[in-house]
Design an enzyme around this catalytic site. Structure first.
Site, short mmCIF file in Angstrom:
data_model
loop_
_atom_site.label_atom_id
_atom_site.label_comp_id
_atom_site.label_asym_id
_atom_site.label_seq_id
_atom_site.Cartn_x
_atom_site.Cartn_y
_atom_site.Cartn_z
CB SER A 57 -0.80 0.06 1.06
OG SER A 57 -1.64 1.45 1.36
CE1 TYR A 93 -4.44 -2.30 4.58
CE2 TYR A 93 -3.59 -0.06 3.94
CZ TYR A 93 -3.80 -1.36 3.58
OH TYR A 93 -4.18 -1.66 2.13
#
Length: 267
Positions: free
Chosen positions: A146, A159
């Site tokens: 990501s 995350y």
């Protein structure tokens, strides 16, 4: 990407294949002639892919947090389907929370999937690819990470940290197995129109308004916008994955490819 035979004869393992980016990766690999072992906790989703693509896709349930289950699946695949040429780590979860409110369980669960899962799958596959060495000439592991791994995001500490760990792990693995002809790269998407993205939008916000906010950014949360003016489609990420596993990327390893429309300004 148009239909072709660029990956004909190759066998790929894809985790998190049941929806979103994982499903798009399966479609893109099949489109280029690969056979795919599609895995997901949601077995009914990957079964639907097998029904859709026929003999090119084999569906199996898999919990990537279970190291023994991963090793058993990879061993079975190599015994029954053939040597794995490609592995794509897509399985991931997102639990948003400010750090002061983040629970131990959410932190651990996020790392169990996003980091430990990448470790379990990559280790198992790399062991076999590395033994085959340069003679086969096409071992490739791609981790879908990501852009949050490269720029701070409010509410996404677990995350972002888990994805940053997965990126560096993949680079280290790539360094260790490069001499044996195995390439390891990461693709780091920005905002992509998936169920995970929609889960970040409040129920009171319609999709058009939510999309506009993502593209424009948010000064209050120090969030950059998207210079290209659009949210990615899962196929955009899948195309990047297919490039990295193909022979067109034969001299690329330990690379982190951002596919985020310029959102991080490559910070």
């Amino acid at each position: 990407m148009s239909a072709g035979t660029e990956l004909a004869g190759r066998l790929a393992l894809v985790t998190g294949a049941g929806r979103g980016i994982g499903e798009a990766v399966v479609a893109a690999l099949v489109e280029q002639g690969a056979r795919v072992l599609a895995t997901d906790l949601a077995f009914e989703n990957v079964t639907a892919l097998a029904d859709k693509y026929g003999e090119q896709v084999t569906a199996r349930p898999l919990d990537v947090t279970n190291a023994a289950a991963v090793e058993a699946l990879v061993a079975e695949a190599e015994r029954t389907l053939g040597p794995l040429d490609i592995a794509v780590n897509v399985a991931g979860i997102l639990r948003s929370s400010d750090v002061v409110d983040l629970t131990d369980e959410d932190w651990a669960a996020t790392f169990a999937v996003n980091t430990d899962g990448v470790f379990h799958v990559s280790r198992s596959v790399a062991r076999r690819m590395a033994v085959r060495g340069r003679g086969r000439g096409r071992g490739s592991i791609v981790t879908v990470a990501s852009n949050a791994a490269g720029i701070p995001r409010a509410g996404l500490a677990a995350y972002a940290a888990s994805k940053a760990a997965a990126v560096m792990f993949t680079k280290c693995l790539g360094l260790e197995v490069a001499s044996r002809g195995v390439r390891c790269n990461t693709v780091s998407p920005g905002s992509t129109l998936t169920d995970m993205q929609r889960a970040l939008w409040t129920a009171s916000t319609d999709q058009e308004e939510a999309t506009r906010r993502v593209i424009e950014g948010d000064l209050a949360t120090h969030r950059t916008g998207i210079p290209l003016g659009r949210i990615a489609d899962p196929a955009d990420i899948a195309d990047a994955v297919v490039f990295l596993v193909s022979d067109r990327a034969r001299h690329i390893t330990m690379h982190d490819l951002y596919v985020d429309g310029g959102a991080t300004l490559r910070a």
